[in-house]
Design an enzyme around this catalytic site. Structure first.
Site, PDB file in Angstrom:
ATOM      1  N   LEU A   1       5.276  -3.492  -2.577  1.00  0.00           N
ATOM      2  CA  LEU A   1       4.018  -2.749  -2.512  1.00  0.00           C
ATOM      3  C   LEU A   1       3.150  -3.193  -1.345  1.00  0.00           C
ATOM      4  O   LEU A   1       2.330  -2.420  -0.845  1.00  0.00           O
ATOM      5  CB  LEU A   1       3.229  -2.908  -3.819  1.00  0.00           C
ATOM      6  CG  LEU A   1       3.928  -2.405  -5.092  1.00  0.00           C
ATOM      7  CD1 LEU A   1       3.080  -2.725  -6.315  1.00  0.00           C
ATOM      8  CD2 LEU A   1       4.192  -0.913  -4.998  1.00  0.00           C
TER       9      LEU A   1
ATOM     10  N   MET B   1      -0.253 -14.728   2.682  1.00  0.00           N
ATOM     11  CA  MET B   1       0.109 -15.732   1.689  1.00  0.00           C
ATOM     12  C   MET B   1       1.214 -15.284   0.747  1.00  0.00           C
ATOM     13  O   MET B   1       1.906 -16.125   0.174  1.00  0.00           O
ATOM     14  CB  MET B   1      -1.125 -16.115   0.855  1.00  0.00           C
ATOM     15  CG  MET B   1      -2.219 -16.804   1.649  1.00  0.00           C
ATOM     16  SD  MET B   1      -3.596 -17.284   0.589  1.00  0.00           S
ATOM     17  CE  MET B   1      -4.175 -15.689   0.047  1.00  0.00           C
TER      18      MET B   1
ATOM     19  N   GLU C   1       3.706 -11.687  -0.953  1.00  0.00           N
ATOM     20  CA  GLU C   1       4.109 -10.289  -0.962  1.00  0.00           C
ATOM     21  C   GLU C   1       4.124  -9.821  -2.413  1.00  0.00           C
ATOM     22  O   GLU C   1       4.383 -10.601  -3.333  1.00  0.00           O
ATOM     23  CB  GLU C   1       5.472 -10.092  -0.311  1.00  0.00           C
ATOM     24  CG  GLU C   1       6.598 -10.896  -0.911  1.00  0.00           C
ATOM     25  CD  GLU C   1       7.877 -10.753  -0.095  1.00  0.00           C
ATOM     26  OE1 GLU C   1       8.934 -10.571  -0.733  1.00  0.00           O
ATOM     27  OE2 GLU C   1       7.825 -10.833   1.137  1.00  0.00           O
TER      28      GLU C   1
ATOM     29  N   LYS D   1       3.573 -11.023  -7.715  1.00  0.00           N
ATOM     30  CA  LYS D   1       3.113 -11.623  -6.458  1.00  0.00           C
ATOM     31  C   LYS D   1       3.959 -12.863  -6.194  1.00  0.00           C
ATOM     32  O   LYS D   1       3.939 -13.822  -6.975  1.00  0.00           O
ATOM     33  CB  LYS D   1       1.629 -11.985  -6.539  1.00  0.00           C
ATOM     34  CG  LYS D   1       1.074 -12.571  -5.230  1.00  0.00           C
ATOM     35  CD  LYS D   1      -0.392 -12.935  -5.379  1.00  0.00           C
ATOM     36  CE  LYS D   1      -1.274 -11.723  -5.427  1.00  0.00           C
ATOM     37  NZ  LYS D   1      -1.380 -11.042  -4.124  1.00  0.00           N
TER      38      LYS D   1
ATOM     39  N   TYR E   1       0.739  -3.689 -13.650  1.00  0.00           N
ATOM     40  CA  TYR E   1       0.922  -2.762 -12.542  1.00  0.00           C
ATOM     41  C   TYR E   1      -0.129  -1.666 -12.672  1.00  0.00           C
ATOM     42  O   TYR E   1      -0.161  -0.929 -13.661  1.00  0.00           O
ATOM     43  CB  TYR E   1       2.331  -2.165 -12.560  1.00  0.00           C
ATOM     44  CG  TYR E   1       2.527  -1.062 -11.540  1.00  0.00           C
ATOM     45  CD1 TYR E   1       2.509  -1.352 -10.175  1.00  0.00           C
ATOM     46  CD2 TYR E   1       2.692   0.258 -11.943  1.00  0.00           C
ATOM     47  CE1 TYR E   1       2.674  -0.347  -9.231  1.00  0.00           C
ATOM     48  CE2 TYR E   1       2.865   1.279 -11.007  1.00  0.00           C
ATOM     49  CZ  TYR E   1       2.851   0.959  -9.654  1.00  0.00           C
ATOM     50  OH  TYR E   1       2.996   1.960  -8.717  1.00  0.00           O
TER      51      TYR E   1
ATOM     52  N   ASP F   1     -12.634 -14.550  -2.865  1.00  0.00           N
ATOM     53  CA  ASP F   1     -12.138 -13.587  -1.876  1.00  0.00           C
ATOM     54  C   ASP F   1     -12.394 -12.153  -2.348  1.00  0.00           C
ATOM     55  O   ASP F   1     -11.513 -11.302  -2.310  1.00  0.00           O
ATOM     56  CB  ASP F   1     -10.643 -13.808  -1.615  1.00  0.00           C
ATOM     57  CG  ASP F   1     -10.153 -13.078  -0.353  1.00  0.00           C
ATOM     58  OD1 ASP F   1     -10.993 -12.801   0.528  1.00  0.00           O
ATOM     59  OD2 ASP F   1      -8.948 -12.795  -0.253  1.00  0.00           O
TER      60      ASP F   1
ATOM     61  N   PRO G   1     -13.012  -5.151  -0.792  1.00  0.00           N
ATOM     62  CA  PRO G   1     -12.512  -3.871  -1.313  1.00  0.00           C
ATOM     63  C   PRO G   1     -11.002  -3.828  -1.516  1.00  0.00           C
ATOM     64  O   PRO G   1     -10.529  -3.165  -2.441  1.00  0.00           O
ATOM     65  CB  PRO G   1     -12.974  -2.867  -0.244  1.00  0.00           C
ATOM     66  CG  PRO G   1     -14.188  -3.489   0.358  1.00  0.00           C
ATOM     67  CD  PRO G   1     -13.911  -4.967   0.360  1.00  0.00           C
ATOM     68  N   ALA G   2     -10.245  -4.530  -0.680  1.00  0.00           N
ATOM     69  CA  ALA G   2      -8.788  -4.505  -0.815  1.00  0.00           C
ATOM     70  C   ALA G   2      -8.317  -5.227  -2.066  1.00  0.00           C
ATOM     71  O   ALA G   2      -7.179  -5.025  -2.507  1.00  0.00           O
ATOM     72  CB  ALA G   2      -8.133  -5.122   0.425  1.00  0.00           C
TER      73      ALA G   2
END
Length: 802
Positions: A18, A23, A25, A41, A96, A144, A147-148
């Protein structure tokens, strides 16, 4: 990852990657025991070799997994290898979530001037605030927030129409540790959203999350982060030292009360910020004069004072000249969105070159008559700010008329028969489709006619520079297709980005996410490289899920869809549509000759950003020497080398105070006959818009978009000329009058903010976009229509590069 991509991880079957970051994937996977999809992750190998990493990852991961909140992604499993294992692994398994990120939503709305309503903003912040406060009460700091890292669950829209926000990556920074971050070159927090104390190396606290949430709120309300820069260092330095422009100065539809809310969110000292995220949201609701969400009323009872009391004494407000309605339950109505439709190429039109300096009233033949705004001609200097006429809405969509002849009632028997027939047909269709997919290895034949447009590819910019000073321009791409048939059993669709040169590497954008016939994939280049500079074609193949392909299959019978940016050269200027788009968005040769790398729109936006920052600096400046120097700097952004001649008979310095300004303004915003390139960025953009229209392959949609951008560009030209006129009036004032010329200073800030962020006409409530929105719309011109693949799709068009 440092080995062949895995097909299975423990009990989980990996389906598709995805995303990938510095750091980790993230993979979409299937849990065969619980029969559900999950997200996994996986931390990168170099992080897993950091001392004490495994124990810290497990310890912090267990704390995060203990969080149980509907707006926090749920952690289901954590795996860390023992130190003696040869191939160490560290990963976490979580919910998910189907839907886009808040970053995607902002890019599609606020970034182009289509802001959510005050009620929508407050409800969105309420959900996010509850999650943040809950985590803080349980001793977990996010560190952290951006928006992402906020997913919008499109399956849950009862409270928020864009999707219920779900926070991800809680505590990930603490889990990996500062040493690992330094090793991998990843900064602690994202530069656009990082708090001042984290920049200075201090330990983050709950106040750090409040600061980052304030940055997110600022971006939702204005369409842009408060601090921008060309490097990580430049952005982080602003977090420590700079004061952002008030949101109401950027978006005049925002009330002045919002400025105070943002001010306390972004206070440099953590103790001056809101103590709770919910308090922030309550103050936001009060600023917007909308009801406080019910779920936050307990916080309202706990805290009497939500905002620190302002200092006594009069406080002068900028002269916005904008009417704020007493009730802000809804913003003024926005113009209809210009949604692209599937259209066929039309015959190219010859569009004459346009000069904004010598032909201010000229309307190109390809622009609808009467749509160009009136341009104010420069007048003699006066001690009153110039008035800026703003045109009304240009394109209107006629209302859909109801069918007067349609019968009001249908007999019940006929209606029942229609429903029954439709149900039978649907069942037959589903059974037929499933039966055809039972034959393994058979690719689903493409039943869509070759001339039908099934979707589009669009480029976008993250505008987040990397350590190698790649600027994040046109570094992202989004593929959207509709009405696709299901692939054969065991297959899926893959999207590939390529160019006409066979030796150039092909980029795998990823497998398409197929839901109900709609397929999408979003890709961001890990190196922040400009994708449009080297790629111009899209290919969709149907290939096996397991193992996934690394290159497109050479068997063209599995090539399903394709598209390309037209590359046939125009007879008038010998450039193709691709040439013009690359000059605007990637690489302009004439700018390269004077040491300005990148496309025209980058320098256009950068110069207006710097101009606006300098104007804000002038507003309350009491040192006349600094004020006059700043005025000279602005003149260089406007006029480049011509500014030195214009300053000869004024009280302004003849040169800018930093050599960078002189070198980056060798080509200026406005035309200058002393420049190596006499055309300024405004005129140069207009010429390329004309070139796109007259190039072979231009669609009706692109011609309409180019006309809208041309009109907006002419309005920005008006604002820039008004700035020039303000400076002319200020330049010859005595020191005493210069200090007292607050009206002109205010207008200088106002006009430059209009040029950067746009302006809403207080009489018509029509929004006129600024440079930020205009550059986003130019990027939308670089779209690729996707059609069913045919053997002629591989034919290479001729292109002349100039």
């Amino acid at each position: 990852m440092d080995r062949e991509e895995p097909k299975q991880l423990g009990k989980y079957i990996l389906h598709e990657r995805l995303g990938q970051g510095g750091m980790a994937e993230v993979w979409k996977a299937f849990d065969p025991q619980l029969m559900r999809f999950v997200a996994i992750k996986i931390l990168h190998a170099d992080l897993r070799t950091t001392p004490d990493f495994m124990s810290r990852f497990l310890r912090e991961g267990q704390a995060i997994a203990s969080l149980r909140h509907s707006n926090i992604v749920q952690i289901h499993d954590i795996h860390v290898s023992t130190p003696d294992q040869e191939d160490a692994l560290a990963y976490m398994v979580m919910d998910y979530i189907e839907g886009q990120t808040l970053a995607d939503y902002i890019r599609q709305t606020a970034r182009i001037g289509q802001f959510p309503s005050p009620v929508e903003i407050v409800n969105l912040l309420a959900s996010i605030s509850q999650a943040i406060d809950y985590a803080h009460q349980n001793g977990i700091i996010h560190r952290d927030i951006k928006p992402a890292n906020i997913l919008l669950d499109h399956r849950n829209t009862s409270q928020n129409p864009m999707g219920e926000p779900i926070l991800t990556d809680f505590g990930i920074m603490k889990m990996v540790g500062a040493e690992a971050l330094t090793t991998t070159g990843t900064s602690l927090g994202t530069p656009l959203y990082i708090s001042p104390e984290l920049v200075q190396g201090q330990t983050g606290s709950a106040s750090s999350d409040i600061y980052s949430l304030g940055i997110v709120l600022y971006e939702i309300c204005t369409g842009t982060p408060p601090f921008r820069g060309e490097t990580y260092y430049a952005i982080m330095l602003q977090h420590v030292r700079a004061t952002p422009p008030p949101p109401s100065l950027i978006n005049q539809r925002m009330p002045a009360a919002l400025d105070d809310v943002i001010k306390h969110c972004l206070a440099k000292e953590p103790g001056q910020r809101f103590t709770k995220a919910a308090s922030l949201t309550i103050a936001l609701a009060q600023a917007f004069q909308v009801p406080i969400p019910d779920q936050l009323r307990s916080t309202l009872l706990e805290e009497r004072t939500l905002l620190p009391q302002p200092d006594p004494g009069p406080k002068e407000k900028p002269n916005h000249d904008v009417h704020i309605p007493p009730s802000l339950n809804e913003f003024p109505k926005q113009p209809e969105s210009k949604t692209r439709t599937s259209v066929q190429p039309v015959e190219a039109v010859v569009a004459p070159q346009y000069n904004y300096e010598t032909q201010p009233h000229f309307t190109p033949d390809w622009l609808p008559s009467g749509s160009a705004p009136t341009v104010v001609a420069p007048t003699q200097p006066q001690l009153n700010p110039p008035t800026t006429p703003v045109s009304s809405s240009i394109y209107t969509i006629p209302p859909i008329q109801a069918n007067r002849h349609a019968p009001k009632h249908q007999p019940a028997r006929r209606w029942s028969l229609l429903v029954t027939s439709a149900a039978v047909l649907l069942i037959c269709f589903v059974l037929l489709e499933r039966f055809s997919n039972l034959i393994p290895g058979n690719a689903t034949p493409n039943t869509i006619s070759s001339g039908t447009t099934v979707g589009q590819v669009s480029f976008f910019s993250t505008r987040q520079p990397d350590a190698a000073d790649n600027l994040g321009l046109s570094d992202g791409i989004k593929v959207q297709l509709q009405n696709l048939p299901r692939p054969a059993e065991g297959n899926t669709y893959y999207a590939w980005l390529e160019d006409n040169q066979p030796e150039d590497p092909v980029i795998l954008l990823g497998p398409l996410h197929l839901t109900g016939g709609t397929a999408t994939v979003t890709y961001q280049d890990p190196q922040r490289s400009n994708l449009l500079a080297t790629k111009s074609k899209i290919l969709i193949t149907e290939e096996s899920i397991n193992p996934p392909p690394s290159t497109p299959t050479p068997d063209t019978t599995y090539w399903r869809y394709s598209g390309t940016i037209p590359q046939d050269a125009s007879k008038s200027d010998h450039k193709s549509q691709l040439d013009h788009l690359r000059h605007l968005l990637a690489n302009e040769p004439s700018l390269n000759k004077v040491g300005l790398a990148g496309g025209i729109d980058y320098w256009f936006l950068t110069d207006i950003e710097q101009l606006q920052k300098t104007a804000v600096h002038i507003k309350d400046q009491q040192n006349n020497g600094i004020t006059r120097q700043d005025l000279t700097n602005i003149l260089y952004y406007l006029d480049g080398p011509c500014a030195q001649r214009e300053n000869t008979n004024t009280r302004l310095p003849t040169m800018p105070d930093h050599p960078t300004i002189g070198s980056t303004t060798r080509v200026s915003l406005l035309d200058c006959n002393q420049s190596p390139l006499a055309e300024g960025h405004v005129t140069h953009i207009g010429n390329h818009l004309s070139g796109i229209v007259q190039a072979p392959g231009a669609t009706a949609t692109q011609i309409k978009q180019a006309g809208e951008i041309h009109t907006q560009l002419a309005m920005i030209h008006v604002w820039l000329k008004n700035i020039q006129q303000d400076i002319q009036q200020l330049s010859n004032l005595s020191n005493k009058k210069l200090l007292a010329a607050q009206t002109l200073r205010n207008d200088l800030v106002q006009q430059s903010t209009y040029a950067l962020n746009g302006h809403t006409d207080p009489k018509t409530h029509v929004y006129q976009p600024g440079a930020i929105q205009l550059c986003n719309q130019i990027e939308q011109l670089a779209s690729i229509n996707i059609n069913p693949y045919t053997s002629t799709s591989t034919s290479t068009s001729t292109s002349t590069n100039h």
